[in-house]
Enzyme design. Structure first.
Site, PDB file in Angstrom:
ATOM      1  N   ARG A   1       0.816  -1.108  -0.133  1.00  0.00           N
ATOM      2  CA  ARG A   1       0.187  -0.175   0.110  1.00  0.00           C
ATOM      3  C   ARG A   1       0.921   1.258   0.132  1.00  0.00           C
ATOM      4  O   ARG A   1       1.688   1.495   0.799  1.00  0.00           O
ATOM      5  CB  ARG A   1      -0.938  -0.013   1.294  1.00  0.00           C
ATOM      6  CG  ARG A   1      -1.673   1.517   1.466  1.00  0.00           C
ATOM      7  CD  ARG A   1      -2.817   1.273   2.355  1.00  0.00           C
ATOM      8  NE  ARG A   1      -3.997   0.485   1.710  1.00  0.00           N
ATOM      9  CZ  ARG A   1      -5.276   0.553   2.316  1.00  0.00           C
ATOM     10  NH1 ARG A   1      -5.348   1.481   3.181  1.00  0.00           N
ATOM     11  NH2 ARG A   1      -6.066   0.007   1.785  1.00  0.00           N
TER      12      ARG A   1
ATOM     13  N   HIS B   1      -6.980   0.965  -6.575  1.00  0.00           N
ATOM     14  CA  HIS B   1      -7.297  -0.091  -5.877  1.00  0.00           C
ATOM     15  C   HIS B   1      -7.753  -1.448  -6.158  1.00  0.00           C
ATOM     16  O   HIS B   1      -8.945  -1.670  -5.846  1.00  0.00           O
ATOM     17  CB  HIS B   1      -8.267   0.683  -4.862  1.00  0.00           C
ATOM     18  CG  HIS B   1      -8.264   0.086  -3.312  1.00  0.00           C
ATOM     19  ND1 HIS B   1      -7.492  -0.900  -2.941  1.00  0.00           N
ATOM     20  CD2 HIS B   1      -8.965   0.524  -2.262  1.00  0.00           C
ATOM     21  CE1 HIS B   1      -7.904  -1.425  -1.935  1.00  0.00           C
ATOM     22  NE2 HIS B   1      -8.563  -0.285  -1.219  1.00  0.00           N
TER      23      HIS B   1
ATOM     24  N   GLN C   1      -9.800  -4.091  -4.090  1.00  0.00           N
ATOM     25  CA  GLN C   1     -11.017  -3.540  -3.490  1.00  0.00           C
ATOM     26  C   GLN C   1     -11.914  -3.828  -4.680  1.00  0.00           C
ATOM     27  O   GLN C   1     -13.168  -4.425  -4.575  1.00  0.00           O
ATOM     28  CB  GLN C   1     -11.133  -1.904  -3.487  1.00  0.00           C
ATOM     29  CG  GLN C   1     -12.606  -1.332  -3.024  1.00  0.00           C
ATOM     30  CD  GLN C   1     -13.024  -1.960  -1.740  1.00  0.00           C
ATOM     31  OE1 GLN C   1     -12.201  -1.737  -0.484  1.00  0.00           O
ATOM     32  NE2 GLN C   1     -14.175  -2.355  -1.545  1.00  0.00           N
TER      33      GLN C   1
ATOM     34  N   ASP D   1     -17.434   6.849  -1.979  1.00  0.00           N
ATOM     35  CA  ASP D   1     -16.390   6.726  -1.378  1.00  0.00           C
ATOM     36  C   ASP D   1     -15.867   8.156  -0.590  1.00  0.00           C
ATOM     37  O   ASP D   1     -16.612   9.041  -0.996  1.00  0.00           O
ATOM     38  CB  ASP D   1     -14.939   6.468  -2.366  1.00  0.00           C
ATOM     39  CG  ASP D   1     -13.759   6.263  -1.586  1.00  0.00           C
ATOM     40  OD1 ASP D   1     -13.461   6.041  -0.475  1.00  0.00           O
ATOM     41  OD2 ASP D   1     -12.538   6.136  -2.111  1.00  0.00           O
TER      42      ASP D   1
ATOM     43  N   CYS E   1     -16.438   1.588  -0.116  1.00  0.00           N
ATOM     44  CA  CYS E   1     -15.078   0.536   0.085  1.00  0.00           C
ATOM     45  C   CYS E   1     -14.921   0.949   1.669  1.00  0.00           C
ATOM     46  O   CYS E   1     -14.080   0.130   1.908  1.00  0.00           O
ATOM     47  CB  CYS E   1     -14.205   1.034  -0.716  1.00  0.00           C
ATOM     48  SG  CYS E   1     -14.001   2.830  -0.885  1.00  0.00           S
TER      49      CYS E   1
ATOM     50  N   ARG F   1     -13.480  -8.832   0.854  1.00  0.00           N
ATOM     51  CA  ARG F   1     -11.957  -8.463   0.620  1.00  0.00           C
ATOM     52  C   ARG F   1     -11.276  -9.956   0.821  1.00  0.00           C
ATOM     53  O   ARG F   1     -10.290 -10.351   0.066  1.00  0.00           O
ATOM     54  CB  ARG F   1     -11.533  -7.410   1.622  1.00  0.00           C
ATOM     55  CG  ARG F   1     -12.355  -6.212   1.051  1.00  0.00           C
ATOM     56  CD  ARG F   1     -11.777  -5.631  -0.201  1.00  0.00           C
ATOM     57  NE  ARG F   1     -10.016  -5.402  -0.409  1.00  0.00           N
ATOM     58  CZ  ARG F   1      -9.469  -4.395   0.322  1.00  0.00           C
ATOM     59  NH1 ARG F   1     -10.257  -3.312   0.746  1.00  0.00           N
ATOM     60  NH2 ARG F   1      -8.131  -4.368   0.275  1.00  0.00           N
TER      61      ARG F   1
HETATM   62  N1   CP Z   1     -11.222  -0.155   1.793  1.00  0.00           N
HETATM   63  C1   CP Z   1     -10.012  -0.163   2.214  1.00  0.00           C
HETATM   64  O1   CP Z   1      -9.170  -0.458   1.477  1.00  0.00           O
HETATM   65  O2   CP Z   1     -10.078  -0.171   3.567  1.00  0.00           O
HETATM   66  P1   CP Z   1      -8.811  -0.034   4.267  1.00  0.00           P
HETATM   67  O3   CP Z   1      -8.201   1.620   3.963  1.00  0.00           O
HETATM   68  O4   CP Z   1      -9.092   0.107   5.786  1.00  0.00           O
HETATM   69  O5   CP Z   1      -7.705  -0.886   4.021  1.00  0.00           O
END
Ligand code: CP
Length: 307
Positions: free
Chosen positions: A104, A131, A134, A226, A266, A294
């Site tokens: 990430r 992402h 997701q 989002d 998300c 997920r």
């Molecule tokens: N949706 C998502 O990626 O959540 P986090 O940022 O908590 O990992």
């Protein structure tokens, strides 16, 4: 050849649909009590975070453990990466220890460098551009809630961000119609949109990008939103709030959508900002299934890359 998952279209449409089938099977198996598998026994998967996370961190850590591998959670602040060691050197070294690395991070180019300089699969666990993990869970959720993907209509309300980008590309691959309704100046990246349109030419998906939030929600099967200010944009939150207010996913949006439309987010969510409490906590919400998926989708992904 080492395969990576940096954007959704690192999988082709057939691979993506097969992965969703596998995710469904893994979900059903887990629901029947079979959590522990040994597909990846003896492997170690690194999970490197340069930004905070709840869902991604926990779902990946559990996924890796339940597949029989060892999850190793890393923070760049605790690595020499945080003191200036290059991304390339980090990739070369971690490739000697690990079997795969989820990351990430900020710039997509950091993922691309890790993939180019290392020798293990790199998984994008969120970048500023995309992402894709997701999007896998999103497709799984839409399919299980509505019975299909091709020909369904998803309207995304809000910022043309990494989540919107991955939805556009994923929808385009599988024939899901995607509309992104955004305030002026906050639309999706042009290159991502062009790539999505190229896939849509094959799948038949209808993609549109508009500032007309009322027109966008009419008849939609899926309403998705989002946060208005993503990680790193906190300073812009107040300025964004006024521009984004008409794009809130609320009762008005739901009233204009299909009668049986589902609500996705998300997460994390800000009730009263991008989504009303009634929408996220109401009967049409599937956000908790979406968050759960997920886990299943990422297990299927890890098996596709490492199995
Ligand atoms: N949706 C998502 O990626 O959540 P986090 O940022 O908590 O990992």
């Amino acid at each position: 050849m080492t395969r990576h998952f940096l954007t959704v279209d690192d999988l082709d449409a057939a691979e993506l649909l097969a992965l969703l089938d596998h995710a469904d099977a893994l979900k059903a198996e887990r629901a029947q009590g079979r959590r522990q598998r040994d597909d990846l026994a003896g492997r170690t998967v690194g999970l490197l975070f340069e930004k905070p996370s709840t869902r991604t961190r926990v779902s990946f850590e559990v996924a890796v453990a339940e597949l029989g591998a060892h999850p190793l959670v890393l923070s760049s602040a605790e690595l020499q990466l945080g003191r200036g060691e290059t991304v390339g050197d980090t990739a070369r070294v971690l490739s000697r220890y690990l079997d795969a690395l989820g990351v990430r991070t900020f710039a997509q180019s950091r993922l691309e460098t890790l993939a180019a300089e290392g020798t293990i699969p790199i998984v994008n666990m969120l970048s500023d551009l995309a992402h894709p993990c997701q999007a896998l869970a999103d497709l799984q959720t839409i399919r299980e809630a509505t019975g299909g993907l091709a020909g369904r209509r998803l309207t995304y309300l809000g910022d043309g961000n990494n989540v919107a980008h991955s939805l556009l590309v994923a929808g385009a691959l599988v024939g899901l119609d995607v509309t992104v309704a955004h305030p002026e100046g906050h639309g999706p990246d042009r290159d991502v949109l062009a790539r999505a349109r190229a896939h849509a030419a094959t799948s038949g998906a209808e993609l549109s990008v508009t500032t007309d939030h009322l027109g966008a929600v009419a008849g939609a099967d899926v309403l998705y939103t989002d946060v208005w200010a993503s990680m790193g944009q906190e300073d812009e939150a107040d300025a964004r709030a006024a521009a984004f207010a008409p794009y809130r996913l609320d009762g008005d949006a739901l009233a204009a959508a299909a009668e049986d439309a589902i609500v996705l987010h998300c997460l994390p969510a800000h009730r009263g900002e991008e989504i009303s409490a009634a929408a996220i906590d109401g009967p049409q919400s599937r956000v908790w299934d979406q968050a759960e998926n997920r886990l299943h989708a990422q297990k299927a992904l890890l098996l596709a890359l490492l199995g």
